[in-house]
Design a protein around this motif. Structure first.
Motif, PDB file in Angstrom:
ATOM      1  N   ILE A  55       0.857  -1.184   0.000  1.00 48.14           N
ATOM      2  CA  ILE A  55       0.000   0.000   0.000  1.00 48.14           C
ATOM      3  C   ILE A  55       0.892   1.232   0.000  1.00 48.14           C
ATOM      4  O   ILE A  55       1.586   1.520   0.975  1.00 48.14           O
ATOM      5  CB  ILE A  55      -0.940   0.001   1.225  1.00 48.14           C
ATOM      6  N   LYS A  56       0.830   1.957  -1.121  1.00 49.52           N
ATOM      7  CA  LYS A  56       1.841   2.997  -1.311  1.00 49.52           C
ATOM      8  C   LYS A  56       1.464   4.353  -0.735  1.00 49.52           C
ATOM      9  O   LYS A  56       2.328   5.215  -0.600  1.00 49.52           O
ATOM     10  CB  LYS A  56       2.143   3.135  -2.798  1.00 49.52           C
ATOM     11  N   THR A  57       0.205   4.561  -0.461  1.00 51.22           N
ATOM     12  CA  THR A  57      -0.156   5.902  -0.010  1.00 51.22           C
ATOM     13  C   THR A  57      -0.788   5.870   1.383  1.00 51.22           C
ATOM     14  O   THR A  57      -1.424   4.900   1.782  1.00 51.22           O
ATOM     15  CB  THR A  57      -1.154   6.569  -0.975  1.00 51.22           C
ATOM     16  N   THR A  58      -0.625   6.991   2.064  1.00 48.95           N
ATOM     17  CA  THR A  58      -1.100   7.099   3.441  1.00 48.95           C
ATOM     18  C   THR A  58      -2.614   6.912   3.607  1.00 48.95           C
ATOM     19  O   THR A  58      -3.036   6.111   4.449  1.00 48.95           O
ATOM     20  CB  THR A  58      -0.637   8.446   4.033  1.00 48.95           C
ATOM     21  N   PRO A  59      -3.437   7.621   2.821  1.00 49.67           N
ATOM     22  CA  PRO A  59      -4.882   7.497   3.094  1.00 49.67           C
ATOM     23  C   PRO A  59      -5.362   6.053   3.068  1.00 49.67           C
ATOM     24  O   PRO A  59      -6.155   5.648   3.922  1.00 49.67           O
ATOM     25  CB  PRO A  59      -5.525   8.307   1.966  1.00 49.67           C
ATOM     26  N   LEU A  60      -4.856   5.267   2.133  1.00 49.43           N
ATOM     27  CA  LEU A  60      -5.302   3.875   2.048  1.00 49.43           C
ATOM     28  C   LEU A  60      -4.666   3.014   3.138  1.00 49.43           C
ATOM     29  O   LEU A  60      -5.320   2.135   3.712  1.00 49.43           O
ATOM     30  CB  LEU A  60      -4.974   3.291   0.676  1.00 49.43           C
ATOM     31  N   SER A  61      -3.411   3.284   3.428  1.00 52.64           N
ATOM     32  CA  SER A  61      -2.766   2.431   4.427  1.00 52.64           C
ATOM     33  C   SER A  61      -3.398   2.640   5.808  1.00 52.64           C
ATOM     34  O   SER A  61      -3.398   1.734   6.628  1.00 52.64           O
ATOM     35  CB  SER A  61      -1.260   2.674   4.463  1.00 52.64           C
ATOM     36  N   LEU A  62      -3.942   3.824   6.037  1.00 54.12           N
ATOM     37  CA  LEU A  62      -4.558   4.093   7.346  1.00 54.12           C
ATOM     38  C   LEU A  62      -5.832   3.289   7.591  1.00 54.12           C
ATOM     39  O   LEU A  62      -6.297   3.183   8.729  1.00 54.12           O
ATOM     40  CB  LEU A  62      -4.864   5.589   7.501  1.00 54.12           C
ATOM     41  N   ASP A  63      -6.366   2.707   6.526  1.00 56.49           N
ATOM     42  CA  ASP A  63      -7.552   1.853   6.697  1.00 56.49           C
ATOM     43  C   ASP A  63      -7.318   0.776   7.756  1.00 56.49           C
ATOM     44  O   ASP A  63      -8.245   0.351   8.435  1.00 56.49           O
ATOM     45  CB  ASP A  63      -7.922   1.158   5.375  1.00 56.49           C
ATOM     46  N   ALA A  64      -6.061   0.367   7.855  1.00 53.42           N
ATOM     47  CA  ALA A  64      -5.755  -0.712   8.799  1.00 53.42           C
ATOM     48  C   ALA A  64      -6.133  -0.336  10.233  1.00 53.42           C
ATOM     49  O   ALA A  64      -6.385  -1.207  11.058  1.00 53.42           O
ATOM     50  CB  ALA A  64      -4.272  -1.070   8.728  1.00 53.42           C
ATOM     51  N   TYR A  65      -6.144   0.973  10.525  1.00 52.20           N
ATOM     52  CA  TYR A  65      -6.514   1.400  11.875  1.00 52.20           C
ATOM     53  C   TYR A  65      -8.009   1.216  12.149  1.00 52.20           C
ATOM     54  O   TYR A  65      -8.456   1.361  13.276  1.00 52.20           O
ATOM     55  CB  TYR A  65      -6.153   2.873  12.098  1.00 52.20           C
ATOM     56  N   GLN A  66      -8.754   0.935  11.079  1.00 47.31           N
ATOM     57  CA  GLN A  66     -10.201   0.862  11.241  1.00 47.31           C
ATOM     58  C   GLN A  66     -10.768  -0.536  11.055  1.00 47.31           C
ATOM     59  O   GLN A  66     -11.975  -0.732  11.115  1.00 47.31           O
ATOM     60  CB  GLN A  66     -10.864   1.824  10.238  1.00 47.31           C
ATOM     61  N   SER A  67      -9.886  -1.513  10.825  1.00 44.11           N
ATOM     62  CA  SER A  67     -10.410  -2.862  10.584  1.00 44.11           C
ATOM     63  C   SER A  67     -10.912  -3.468  11.898  1.00 44.11           C
ATOM     64  O   SER A  67     -10.491  -3.065  12.985  1.00 44.11           O
ATOM     65  CB  SER A  67      -9.314  -3.759   9.993  1.00 44.11           C
ATOM     66  N   ASP A  68     -11.810  -4.422  11.782  1.00 45.02           N
ATOM     67  CA  ASP A  68     -12.334  -5.074  12.983  1.00 45.02           C
ATOM     68  C   ASP A  68     -11.217  -5.761  13.764  1.00 45.02           C
ATOM     69  O   ASP A  68     -11.209  -5.758  14.993  1.00 45.02           O
ATOM     70  CB  ASP A  68     -13.400  -6.107  12.590  1.00 45.02           C
ATOM     71  N   LYS A  69     -10.285  -6.319  13.002  1.00 44.06           N
ATOM     72  CA  LYS A  69      -9.179  -7.034  13.637  1.00 44.06           C
ATOM     73  C   LYS A  69      -8.363  -6.072  14.515  1.00 44.06           C
ATOM     74  O   LYS A  69      -7.987  -6.408  15.637  1.00 44.06           O
ATOM     75  CB  LYS A  69      -8.299  -7.613  12.524  1.00 44.06           C
ATOM     76  N   THR A  70      -8.124  -4.877  13.976  1.00 43.81           N
ATOM     77  CA  THR A  70      -7.355  -3.888  14.738  1.00 43.81           C
ATOM     78  C   THR A  70      -8.122  -3.418  15.963  1.00 43.81           C
ATOM     79  O   THR A  70      -7.563  -3.294  17.057  1.00 43.81           O
ATOM     80  CB  THR A  70      -7.018  -2.676  13.847  1.00 43.81           C
ATOM     81  N   LYS A  71      -9.400  -3.140  15.771  1.00 44.17           N
ATOM     82  CA  LYS A  71     -10.207  -2.676  16.900  1.00 44.17           C
ATOM     83  C   LYS A  71     -10.151  -3.692  18.033  1.00 44.17           C
ATOM     84  O   LYS A  71      -9.994  -3.347  19.195  1.00 44.17           O
ATOM     85  CB  LYS A  71     -11.659  -2.464  16.469  1.00 44.17           C
ATOM     86  N   LYS A  72     -10.291  -4.960  17.644  1.00 41.42           N
ATOM     87  CA  LYS A  72     -10.287  -6.013  18.649  1.00 41.42           C
ATOM     88  C   LYS A  72      -8.924  -6.083  19.340  1.00 41.42           C
ATOM     89  O   LYS A  72      -8.839  -6.169  20.564  1.00 41.42           O
ATOM     90  CB  LYS A  72     -10.629  -7.349  17.977  1.00 41.42           C
TER      91      LYS A  72
END
Ligand code: ADP
Ligand code: MG
Length: 731
Positions: free
Chosen positions: A559-576
């Protein structure tokens, strides 16, 4: 009026005097001079207060309120002896910088007499107006209350600015309802989570271990340019990087800068900031030139992670300030110059026990080998399972310029472990059916320790292209950006490690309950983890195109750009993950995501504006002036009756200039239109993606291309912006 560019150059040429500081004192004499260390505290506190402070500083536990007054008094006495007049809570809000609000010790009593006072309550907690710090919607601006609370695990220090001295108390910063508004709070929580999980796993090997500290040694890269020249570059001042600038005839191709002799002016700066750092207890160890011209690096001896992060934040501040003293501008941006290597901040990370064992140091005996393998393989598994989150933890607008730019690791997260350890893992993996028993010590008897020299060799060679490399007794996370606060990546790393160790323990205990011997159970789960995470291991050239293809085949994200890579902070897995380990609740996580997107948007916005500004008011006017000179020249040649051929060259330059002026104008106008539309988007994620794709990636390079071509067409005397050759080589 003379152009700033030329007066700055003149000043450098005329000013051969280097600002020198007296740094003849031994480091050991001044080290910690401005820090309220436990040793110092011993002299200023009562036994009881000292014990309370000691306990809190070692465990991070809240200070006993009844002791606050006594400790504050002792601190004040110490500080006043050193000429301190003010104190401040020192914290790291989500701006990425440090923040302070100074209060005087001075106060008035009821009858108007003045006294110097520092109450326990003021030491322990304060309520700075929080309304102008980013909160991602956590705290509506009318609810300006947030509070800072003392972090006794990081000692108080005296900041000297000129003759002013301020007592700084490291604190966390949280909203009134308890949500974290800074980078330290989650880091402290992650440290606790890792400590607990790691101590639990350590019990398999040594019952005496009761604490595990994560350790961090950062390597800070930076650029230095003459402050006069920097002042003549509004882009550098406002965005931290050059938005325009043609590549110089000489860049870094001769590779003559790396480890070369340090120029005298820079050397004076280094000694000066090092001295300040020592007084603040920052254990700097190395300094050297980096690969690019005008690029340098410093690194301390590693420390417990919370302290290391504070020290890095503090040092960046000190360096900026000391640089000014030397008429230098410090650039911490990840990519200040196009076409020249960027700057990173390698985060060397490991874990050490209160029995003095580095958990990532290969052992010499079967028992220590097994402990090493456990923590080593768990790290690999953690990074494998949460690679997207690791990528997100280093995402920033400025770091996007560096990652994958053939000088820094790619945006693909992979791990380098060296040939020897690859072999070890392969052998464990290939035990078909997993026949391990205590007597079968083939693997554990291997002298894993011998892998060190081999790793050291690799260190200078292939693994430089890896974002996450094992370097003998620690992992080195290289993708962190030079301007970043290490807390974000370190929070993620510690949390995913805690989570992975917890699962590991559950699985091993499961096998033990089924009757397997401890060592056998450990080996089984280690084997399982190797199988599950081996696709993240990569020993080849991380800069190569083949790796991009290969990584894709393996299913690794790129994932080359910041806006898309930040999605990882919002995944269910991350929240958990974060909720299970009590690091962030989902509100805090959402807020952080929002803040990071906003910061991205603002940064691209500012760059776009500065670009438009500079192009319109600096570059095009210079081009028009030169056009007029050419026109006059052609007119004159015509007048005296010379044929077309006499001014063919001038005409051709004129046409080129025209072409590029038009190119710039068109680009700027279209970019403005595009921005207007994007600014109407409400959703931050969508807006950030639009700023990335439709502004940054669509216009910046194109506009720059035209401007940089004008730079090499136009009379040097007319060019207003200091050129790369001046920024990089004049000092
Ligand atoms: P280089 O990476 O340039 O070869 P070193 O390996 O000597 O340099 O060290 C780089 C950084 O790693 C230093 O800050 C050093 O203190 C740090 N370091 C060494 N051991 C550890 C450890 N166990 N945990 C964390 N950092 C460490
Ligand atoms: Mg290194």
């Amino acid at each position: 009026m003379e152009k700033l560019r030329f007066s700055a150059i003149k000043n450098i040429v005329n000013n051969s005097i280097t600002y020198e500081v007296d740094s003849s004192e031994k480091v050991t004499t001044i080290f910690n001079e401005n820090v309220f260390t436990l040793k110092t505290a011993r002299h200023y506190l009562s036994d009881e207060a000292y014990k309370s402070l000691q306990a809190s500083s070692l465990t991070g536990k809240k200070i006993d309120r009844s002791m606050g007054g006594n400790i504050a008094n002792g601190m004040k006495a110490w500080a006043e002896e050193r000429g301190v007049t003010h104190f401040t809570h020192w914290f790291q809000p989500l701006t990425g910088l440090s923040a302070e609000k100074h209060d005087s010790f001075f106060t008035l009593k009821g009858d108007g007499t003045s006294i110097q006072e520092f109450e326990g309550a003021a030491l322990i907690q304060q309520e700075p107006d929080a309304s102008s710090f980013p909160s991602g919607g956590l705290r509506a601006t009318f609810e300006a209350r947030g509070y800072t609370a003392w972090d006794p695990s990081s000692p108080a220090f005296i900041m000297e600015i000129g003759r002013g001295k301020t007592l700084c108390i490291p604190t966390i910063f949280v909203s009134y309802t308890g949500e974290s508004l800074d980078t330290k709070t989650p880091l402290l929580k992650a440290i606790v989570a890792l400590d607990k999980a790691a101590v639990d796993v350590c019990q398999y090997f040594d019952k005496n271990i009761s604490k595990v500290n994560a350790t961090l040694g950062w390597e800070q890269e930076y650029f230095l340019v003459d402050a006069g020249l920097a002042t003549a570059r509004p882009d550098l001042l406002l965005t931290g990087r050059t938005l325009f600038g043609h590549a110089p005839a000489k860049g870094q191709q001769l590779e003559d800068h790396y480890f070369g002799a340090i120029p005298q002016r820079i050397y004076a700066f280094m000694r000066d900031f090092e001295q300040e750092a020592y007084k603040l207890g920052i254990p700097l160890r190395t300094r050297h030139n980096e690969v690019a011209p005008a690029q340098f690096e410093c690194a301390p001896i590693y420390e417990e992670i919370n302290l290391a992060v504070d020290h890095n934040t503090l040092l960046m501040d000190v360096m900026l300030r000391v640089a000014k003293r030397h008429n230098l501008q410090l650039l911490l941006h990840e990519k200040p110059f196009a076409g020249i290597n960027g700057s990173g901040k390698h985060n060397n990370w490991s874990m050490s026990t209160d029995t003095g064992v580095n958990l990532l140091a290969p052992g010499k005996t079967p028992k220590t080998n097994l402990m090493f393998l456990t923590f080593f393989v768990n790290t690999i598994k953690a990074v494998h399972d949460y690679a997207d989150l690791i990528r997100a933890s280093i995402a920033s607008e400025s770091n996007d310029h560096r990652l994958g730019a053939n000088e820094a690791p790619p945006a693909i997260i992979s791990i380098f472990i060296g040939k020897y350890l690859t072999d070890v893992l392969n052998q464990i993996e290939q035990r078909v059916g997993g026949h391990f028993d205590e007597t079968d010590e083939a693997i554990l008897k291997m002298d894993i320790h011998k892998s060190i020299p081999e790793l050291m060799l690799d260190n200078t060679d292939r693994n430089r292209t890896s974002p996450f490399a094992f370097t003998g007794n620690k992992f080195e996370f290289r993708a962190v950006g030079s301007s970043a606060n290490c807390a974000a990546p370190m929070t993620v790393l510690n949390t995913i490690m805690a989570e992975t160790l917890k699962s590991f323990k559950r699985e091993v205990d499961g096998l033990i309950e089924k009757g397997e011997k401890k060592e056998v159970a450990l080996m089984h789960i280690i084997q399982k983890y190797i199988v599950e995470s081996k696709k993240i291991l990569f020993e080849g050239d991380g800069y190569s195109k083949e790796w991009e293809k290969e990584a894709k085949k393996r299913g690794l994200a790129n994932i080359k750009t910041t806006p898309l890579s930040l999605d990882a902070y919002q995944s269910d897995k991350t929240k958990k993950l974060f909720e299970d380990n009590s690091i962030y609740n989902h509100l805090e996580l959402e807020a952080r995501h929002e803040i990071m997107l906003e910061s991205y948007i603002k940064k691209v916005q500012i760059e776009a504006r500065v670009m438009g500004d500079l192009a319109t008011t600096y570059i095009i006017p210079a081009a028009l002036k030169y056009q007029n000179i050419l026109l006059e020249n052609i007119r004159g040649l015509k007048e005296i009756g010379l044929p077309e051929s006499a001014f063919e060259n001038q005409k051709s330059i004129l046409e080129k200039i025209n072409f590029h002026i038009n190119g710039i104008s068109k680009g700027i106008n279209e970019m403005i239109e595009s921005r207007k539309k994007i600014n109407e988007i409400n959703d931050s994620r969508e807006k950030a993606i639009a700023y990335c794709d439709k502004i940054k990636n669509t216009f910046f390079d194109d506009i720059r291309h035209h401007a940089d071509n004008l730079e090499i067409l136009i009379d040097d005397n007319l060019w207003p912006l200091p050129k790369y050759r001046e920024l990089l080589f004049l000092r």
